[in-house]
Design a protein around this motif. Structure first.
Motif, short mmCIF file in Angstrom:
data_model
loop_
_atom_site.label_atom_id
_atom_site.label_comp_id
_atom_site.label_asym_id
_atom_site.label_seq_id
_atom_site.Cartn_x
_atom_site.Cartn_y
_atom_site.Cartn_z
N GLY A 71 -1.30 -3.51 13.98
CA GLY A 71 -2.67 -4.01 13.96
C GLY A 71 -3.31 -4.10 12.60
O GLY A 71 -4.52 -4.36 12.50
N ARG A 72 -2.52 -3.93 11.54
CA ARG A 72 -3.07 -3.98 10.18
C ARG A 72 -2.33 -5.03 9.35
O ARG A 72 -1.14 -5.28 9.54
CB ARG A 72 -2.93 -2.61 9.50
CG ARG A 72 -3.74 -1.50 10.14
CD ARG A 72 -3.44 -0.17 9.48
NE ARG A 72 -2.06 0.23 9.73
CZ ARG A 72 -1.52 1.36 9.25
NH1 ARG A 72 -2.24 2.16 8.49
NH2 ARG A 72 -0.27 1.66 9.53
N ASN A 73 -3.06 -5.62 8.40
CA ASN A 73 -2.43 -6.56 7.48
C ASN A 73 -1.40 -5.84 6.61
O ASN A 73 -1.60 -4.71 6.18
CB ASN A 73 -3.47 -7.20 6.57
CG ASN A 73 -2.82 -8.07 5.50
OD1 ASN A 73 -2.19 -9.08 5.82
ND2 ASN A 73 -2.94 -7.68 4.24
N ASP A 121 0.81 -1.22 0.00
CA ASP A 121 0.00 0.00 0.00
C ASP A 121 0.85 1.27 0.00
O ASP A 121 0.32 2.37 -0.16
CB ASP A 121 -0.92 0.03 1.23
CG ASP A 121 -2.02 -1.02 1.15
OD1 ASP A 121 -2.37 -1.44 0.03
OD2 ASP A 121 -2.51 -1.42 2.22
N ASN A 122 2.15 1.10 0.21
CA ASN A 122 3.05 2.25 0.31
C ASN A 122 3.52 2.67 -1.09
O ASN A 122 4.60 2.29 -1.55
CB ASN A 122 4.24 1.90 1.20
CG ASN A 122 5.11 3.10 1.52
OD1 ASN A 122 4.96 4.17 0.95
ND2 ASN A 122 6.03 2.92 2.46
N ALA A 123 2.68 3.43 -1.76
CA ALA A 123 2.96 3.81 -3.16
C ALA A 123 4.26 4.58 -3.27
O ALA A 123 5.00 4.45 -4.25
CB ALA A 123 1.80 4.63 -3.71
N TYR A 172 10.90 -5.30 -9.50
CA TYR A 172 9.79 -5.91 -8.77
C TYR A 172 9.80 -7.41 -8.99
O TYR A 172 9.92 -7.90 -10.11
CB TYR A 172 8.47 -5.32 -9.26
CG TYR A 172 7.24 -5.90 -8.60
CD1 TYR A 172 6.97 -5.64 -7.26
CD2 TYR A 172 6.36 -6.69 -9.33
CE1 TYR A 172 5.84 -6.18 -6.66
CE2 TYR A 172 5.22 -7.22 -8.73
CZ TYR A 172 4.97 -6.96 -7.39
OH TYR A 172 3.85 -7.48 -6.79
N GLU A 173 9.67 -8.17 -7.89
CA GLU A 173 9.74 -9.63 -7.97
C GLU A 173 8.45 -10.32 -7.56
O GLU A 173 8.28 -11.51 -7.82
CB GLU A 173 10.89 -10.15 -7.11
CG GLU A 173 12.25 -9.71 -7.61
CD GLU A 173 13.39 -10.32 -6.82
OE1 GLU A 173 14.47 -10.52 -7.40
OE2 GLU A 173 13.20 -10.60 -5.61
N GLY A 174 7.56 -9.61 -6.89
CA GLY A 174 6.31 -10.26 -6.53
C GLY A 174 5.74 -9.77 -5.22
O GLY A 174 6.31 -8.90 -4.55
N LEU A 175 4.60 -10.36 -4.85
CA LEU A 175 3.84 -9.92 -3.68
C LEU A 175 3.67 -11.09 -2.71
O LEU A 175 3.22 -12.16 -3.10
CB LEU A 175 2.47 -9.41 -4.11
CG LEU A 175 1.57 -8.86 -3.03
CD1 LEU A 175 2.12 -7.53 -2.52
CD2 LEU A 175 0.15 -8.66 -3.56
N PHE A 176 4.05 -10.88 -1.46
CA PHE A 176 3.80 -11.85 -0.40
C PHE A 176 2.52 -11.41 0.31
O PHE A 176 2.53 -10.45 1.08
CB PHE A 176 4.97 -11.89 0.59
CG PHE A 176 6.11 -12.76 0.15
CD1 PHE A 176 6.51 -12.80 -1.17
CD2 PHE A 176 6.81 -13.52 1.07
CE1 PHE A 176 7.57 -13.59 -1.58
CE2 PHE A 176 7.88 -14.31 0.68
CZ PHE A 176 8.27 -14.35 -0.65
#
Length: 226
Positions: free
Chosen positions: A180-182, A153-155, A168-172
């Motif tokens: 307290g946040r995903n 979310d950190n653009a 960029y290699e991917g998203l975990f």
């Protein structure tokens, strides 16, 4: 893809906690006694960036005592290995960053915990601070892989990684819980075989002749990689 065999690979050194000199900044081992007052003003003062702490796992700090305790803990750490960013023109500390997840046997290392004061942002100082650590890791010490990870979310951090030459290699997905946040974590990296092109671009962009008399860049860093 066939498996890569590394016949001559040997473990690389752990980075020394020593100063690194650039044109615009000097990186010094974090020292709360020397840097604490200046970092408090840069990161928590009235002119600081209100978004700075949004995606970091700590902060903001409402009281100086909490900030000092946080600094002291990081100053004593060797992984993460923290550096203060000293602006050479102002001769004062204006930000922090670190190496972390230092894995010499695999030649993998990460840059993170980045907290740049407002004055550093979108400036040669911020770019050179990252360049100095990248050069140490991939150039001097011979690491194979330099990582950059951030909240998806950190653009702002995502844009910075790509601008600096990380791929960029991917998203975990659902990687962490932070404040307290995903957190879905985006992974980026520069590999050793990519470093020569990235280094040349950094050097071209940071050169004095790439900036006008009023400090405006003539070529963007991305254009210097062409």
């Amino acid at each position: 893809m066939p498996q890569q065999t590394l016949h001559d690979w040997q473990s690389v050194p752990v980075p020394a906690h020593e100063s690194l000199d650039g044109q615009y900044v000097r990186l010094e081992p974090l020292d709360p006694a020397r840097h604490g007052d200046e970092l408090w003003q840069a990161l928590q003062g009235p002119d600081s960036d209100p978004v700075l702490w949004e995606y970091l796992p700590y902060g903001p700090f409402s009281e100086r005592a909490g900030f000092d305790a946080w600094q002291s803990g990081h100053a004593a750490s060797r992984d993460p290995l923290f550096f203060s960013v000293i602006d050479l023109r102002q001769q004062r500390a204006v930000g922090l960053l670190s190496f972390l997840r230092i894995t010499p046997k695999d030649g993998s290392i990460e840059i993170g915990h980045i907290a740049f004061g407002r004055a550093m942002q979108r400036s040669p100082a911020s770019t050179e601070a990252v360049y100095l650590l990248a050069k140490l890791a991939l150039g001097t010490l011979g690491y194979r892989r330099l990582e950059w990870k951030c909240n998806a979310d950190n653009a702002r951090s995502m844009r910075a990684a790509e601008r600096l030459g990380f791929r960029y290699e991917g998203l975990f997905r659902q990687h962490m819980v932070v404040k307290g946040r995903n957190r879905d974590t985006a992974w980026f990296a520069i590999l050793d075989r990519e470093w020569s092109g990235c280094e040349a671009a950094f050097q071209r962009w940071l050169a004095a002749d790439n900036f006008s008399a009023d400090g405006e860049q003539k070529r963007r860093l991305e254009e210097c990689r062409d």
